[in-house]
Design an enzyme around this catalytic site. Structure first.
Site, PDB file in Angstrom:
ATOM      1  N   ASP A  38       0.829  -1.213   0.000  1.00 26.31           N
ATOM      2  CA  ASP A  38       0.000   0.000   0.000  1.00 26.31           C
ATOM      3  C   ASP A  38       0.863   1.263   0.000  1.00 26.31           C
ATOM      4  O   ASP A  38       1.988   1.260   0.497  1.00 26.31           O
ATOM      5  CB  ASP A  38      -0.912  -0.020   1.238  1.00 26.31           C
ATOM      6  CG  ASP A  38      -2.086   0.937   1.070  1.00 26.31           C
ATOM      7  OD1 ASP A  38      -2.378   1.351  -0.070  1.00 26.31           O
ATOM      8  OD2 ASP A  38      -2.713   1.287   2.090  1.00 26.31           O
ATOM      9  N   ASN A  40       1.243   3.381  -2.885  1.00 26.96           N
ATOM     10  CA  ASN A  40       1.796   3.793  -4.185  1.00 26.96           C
ATOM     11  C   ASN A  40       1.318   5.188  -4.586  1.00 26.96           C
ATOM     12  O   ASN A  40       2.099   6.017  -5.053  1.00 26.96           O
ATOM     13  CB  ASN A  40       1.365   2.814  -5.290  1.00 26.96           C
ATOM     14  CG  ASN A  40       1.975   1.443  -5.120  1.00 26.96           C
ATOM     15  OD1 ASN A  40       2.916   1.272  -4.366  1.00 26.96           O
ATOM     16  ND2 ASN A  40       1.427   0.463  -5.825  1.00 26.96           N
ATOM     17  N   GLY A  41       0.007   5.424  -4.393  1.00 28.73           N
ATOM     18  CA  GLY A  41      -0.580   6.706  -4.797  1.00 28.73           C
ATOM     19  C   GLY A  41      -0.010   7.848  -3.971  1.00 28.73           C
ATOM     20  O   GLY A  41       0.360   8.906  -4.511  1.00 28.73           O
ATOM     21  N   ARG A  42       0.108   7.627  -2.655  1.00 29.30           N
ATOM     22  CA  ARG A  42       0.625   8.689  -1.784  1.00 29.30           C
ATOM     23  C   ARG A  42       2.113   8.943  -2.057  1.00 29.30           C
ATOM     24  O   ARG A  42       2.593  10.062  -1.991  1.00 29.30           O
ATOM     25  CB  ARG A  42       0.387   8.328  -0.310  1.00 29.30           C
ATOM     26  CG  ARG A  42      -1.053   8.583   0.128  1.00 29.30           C
ATOM     27  CD  ARG A  42      -1.354   7.932   1.437  1.00 29.30           C
ATOM     28  NE  ARG A  42      -1.451   6.470   1.310  1.00 29.30           N
ATOM     29  CZ  ARG A  42      -1.391   5.623   2.317  1.00 29.30           C
ATOM     30  NH1 ARG A  42      -1.219   6.077   3.543  1.00 29.30           N
ATOM     31  NH2 ARG A  42      -1.521   4.332   2.110  1.00 29.30           N
ATOM     32  N   THR A  84     -10.517  -7.178  -5.580  1.00 32.81           N
ATOM     33  CA  THR A  84     -11.855  -7.167  -6.202  1.00 32.81           C
ATOM     34  C   THR A  84     -12.505  -5.784  -6.023  1.00 32.81           C
ATOM     35  O   THR A  84     -13.396  -5.420  -6.782  1.00 32.81           O
ATOM     36  CB  THR A  84     -12.769  -8.252  -5.570  1.00 32.81           C
ATOM     37  OG1 THR A  84     -12.599  -8.224  -4.154  1.00 32.81           O
ATOM     38  CG2 THR A  84     -12.441  -9.633  -6.072  1.00 32.81           C
ATOM     39  N   GLU A  85     -12.016  -5.033  -5.033  1.00 30.61           N
ATOM     40  CA  GLU A  85     -12.567  -3.692  -4.783  1.00 30.61           C
ATOM     41  C   GLU A  85     -11.859  -2.608  -5.612  1.00 30.61           C
ATOM     42  O   GLU A  85     -12.382  -1.502  -5.755  1.00 30.61           O
ATOM     43  CB  GLU A  85     -12.461  -3.329  -3.285  1.00 30.61           C
ATOM     44  CG  GLU A  85     -13.453  -4.063  -2.391  1.00 30.61           C
ATOM     45  CD  GLU A  85     -13.198  -5.568  -2.288  1.00 30.61           C
ATOM     46  OE1 GLU A  85     -12.011  -5.961  -2.175  1.00 30.61           O
ATOM     47  OE2 GLU A  85     -14.171  -6.350  -2.353  1.00 30.61           O
ATOM     48  N   ASN A  86     -10.679  -2.937  -6.141  1.00 29.29           N
ATOM     49  CA  ASN A  86      -9.928  -1.916  -6.893  1.00 29.29           C
ATOM     50  C   ASN A  86     -10.609  -1.514  -8.212  1.00 29.29           C
ATOM     51  O   ASN A  86     -10.261  -0.487  -8.806  1.00 29.29           O
ATOM     52  CB  ASN A  86      -8.491  -2.380  -7.177  1.00 29.29           C
ATOM     53  CG  ASN A  86      -7.588  -2.348  -5.960  1.00 29.29           C
ATOM     54  OD1 ASN A  86      -6.618  -3.090  -5.861  1.00 29.29           O
ATOM     55  ND2 ASN A  86      -7.893  -1.483  -4.988  1.00 29.29           N
ATOM     56  N   ARG A 212      -5.125  -2.269   8.613  1.00 27.64           N
ATOM     57  CA  ARG A 212      -6.298  -3.039   8.172  1.00 27.64           C
ATOM     58  C   ARG A 212      -5.830  -4.266   7.424  1.00 27.64           C
ATOM     59  O   ARG A 212      -4.744  -4.284   6.847  1.00 27.64           O
ATOM     60  CB  ARG A 212      -7.114  -2.225   7.149  1.00 27.64           C
ATOM     61  CG  ARG A 212      -7.960  -1.147   7.654  1.00 27.64           C
ATOM     62  CD  ARG A 212      -8.887  -0.681   6.529  1.00 27.64           C
ATOM     63  NE  ARG A 212      -8.200   0.117   5.533  1.00 27.64           N
ATOM     64  CZ  ARG A 212      -7.963   1.416   5.645  1.00 27.64           C
ATOM     65  NH1 ARG A 212      -8.367   2.064   6.719  1.00 27.64           N
ATOM     66  NH2 ARG A 212      -7.335   2.074   4.688  1.00 27.64           N
TER      67      ARG A 212
HETATM   68  C1  FPP Z   1      -1.941   0.190  -3.262  1.00 25.15           C
HETATM   69  O1  FPP Z   1      -1.521   1.527  -3.392  1.00 25.15           O
HETATM   70  C2  FPP Z   1      -1.539  -0.563  -4.390  1.00 25.15           C
HETATM   71  C3  FPP Z   1      -2.391  -1.111  -5.333  1.00 25.15           C
HETATM   72  C4  FPP Z   1      -3.838  -0.977  -5.332  1.00 25.15           C
HETATM   73  C5  FPP Z   1      -1.882  -1.830  -6.468  1.00 25.15           C
HETATM   74  C6  FPP Z   1      -0.578  -2.508  -6.243  1.00 25.15           C
HETATM   75  C7  FPP Z   1       0.027  -2.579  -7.540  1.00 25.15           C
HETATM   76  C8  FPP Z   1       1.327  -2.615  -7.791  1.00 25.15           C
HETATM   77  C9  FPP Z   1       2.412  -2.677  -6.807  1.00 25.15           C
HETATM   78  C10 FPP Z   1       1.754  -2.543  -9.164  1.00 25.15           C
HETATM   79  C11 FPP Z   1       1.234  -3.655  -9.986  1.00 25.15           C
HETATM   80  C12 FPP Z   1       1.875  -4.889  -9.669  1.00 25.15           C
HETATM   81  C13 FPP Z   1       2.514  -5.631 -10.527  1.00 25.15           C
HETATM   82  C14 FPP Z   1       2.988  -6.943 -10.093  1.00 25.15           C
HETATM   83  C15 FPP Z   1       2.778  -5.227 -11.911  1.00 25.15           C
HETATM   84  P1  FPP Z   1      -2.621   2.669  -3.421  1.00 25.15           P
HETATM   85  O2  FPP Z   1      -2.848   3.071  -4.825  1.00 25.15           O
HETATM   86  O3  FPP Z   1      -3.842   2.205  -2.692  1.00 25.15           O
HETATM   87  O4  FPP Z   1      -1.877   3.777  -2.642  1.00 25.15           O
HETATM   88  P2  FPP Z   1      -2.540   4.916  -1.733  1.00 25.15           P
HETATM   89  O5  FPP Z   1      -3.105   4.213  -0.514  1.00 25.15           O
HETATM   90  O6  FPP Z   1      -1.383   5.773  -1.402  1.00 25.15           O
HETATM   91  O7  FPP Z   1      -3.582   5.587  -2.572  1.00 25.15           O
END
Ligand code: FPP
Length: 261
Positions: A38, A40-42, A84-86, A212
């Site tokens: 978790d 990535n976006g932040r 499934t929620e993404n 969580r």
């Molecule tokens: C959560 O970060 C991450 C995900 C929903 C996707 C995870 C995906 C990857 C690591 C890349 C794809 C994987 C492969 C194997 C190619 P978030 O977007 O919820 O971050 P945030 O909580 O900061 O918004």
């Protein structure tokens, strides 16, 4: 837009050489680690980048961590790549993650083979683009004889959906007379989960600071140790993996029983 995003390297990756394995008991390495990747976006926002750049960086981090885990003697990593929620996310982000997966499964296959990584998946194929599903089959087939670490990617995965899938499959076996109700036990149930054949995770790591479970491996984490960090997934390093394992090794795992002293 996607092509430009895919072509630029995001940042230099930390090396697995940085790991301080002296602090670990190599006889107590967790066999299976589950990871909620978790933040990535932040991470992207903090760098003034678009969210999708965070996913791209996250995919690179996963590669580094799988290599480090293999060096440590970990047998399997289950990583939550798409839940499934993404699907509720903006269509452009969903599209990007699917494209990223598709490219990842092509670009990394050679490296997986060279590193003896066996690729598996868990989740429903329903709703996934055909190209992604085909590349998943290809990755399974190409790496099925690899005997090194298992990289189990959870894609279109949800713990509740997995349990319902198992219940339906068991109900069908009872209905067609191949299974007696009395014979349904934990082992039968586990044979009907997507994770069939994998031991339960010893350790679950969640990055990004939230505390969580997020519908991940609901059955399988019954007795997993949990380790969390506020660090965003793209910044997670092999040294942090070592730290998580060091903390895990200090925990007393009782599985509901008592430790004899
Ligand atoms: C959560 O970060 C991450 C995900 C929903 C996707 C995870 C995906 C990857 C690591 C890349 C794809 C994987 C492969 C194997 C190619 P978030 O977007 O919820 O971050 P945030 O909580 O900061 O918004």
């Amino acid at each position: 837009m996607f092509n430009t995003l895919f072509s630029k390297p995001v940042r230099p990756m930390p090396s697995v050489v940085e790991m301080d394995i002296q602090s670990l008991d190599m006889d107590k390495i967790p066999q299976h680690i589950a990871i909620i990747m978790d933040g990535n976006g932040r991470w992207a926002k903090a760098q003034g980048k678009v969210r999708t750049q965070g996913h791209k960086a996250g995919a690179e981090t996963l590669k580094t961590i799988v290599k480090a885990a293999d060096k440590l003697g970990i047998k399997a990593i289950t990583a939550y790549a798409f839940s499934t929620e993404n699907w509720k996310r903006p269509v452009t982000e969903v599209h990007f993650i699917m494209e990223l997966l598709s490219r990842y499964l092509t670009s990394e296959i050679q490296e997986f083979r060279e590193n003896n990584v066996q690729v598996r998946f868990m989740g429903s194929r329903e709703g996934l683009p055909d190209i992604v599903s085909r590349k998943m089959d290809h990755a399974i087939k190409e790496t099925e004889n690899d005997t090194g670490i298992i990289l189990n990617l959870a894609i279109n995965y949800g713990g509740q959906a997995e349990i319902l899938h198992a219940v339906r499959s068991i109900a069908r076996q009872v209905a067609d007379g191949t299974l007696n109700v009395e014979d349904i036990d934990a082992s039968v149930f586990e044979d009907n989960l997507y994770s069939k054949g994998l031991p339960s995770p010893d350790l679950m790591i969640r990055t990004g600071g939230d505390l969580r479970v997020s519908n991940f491996l609901l059955w399988q984490i019954a007795y997993s140790e949990i380790w969390t960090t506020p660090v965003f997934w793209p910044d997670f390093t092999p040294a942090m993996l070592v730290e998580a394992i060091r903390v895990y090794q200090k925990r007393e795992r009782r599985f509901g029983g008592l430790i004899q002293k």
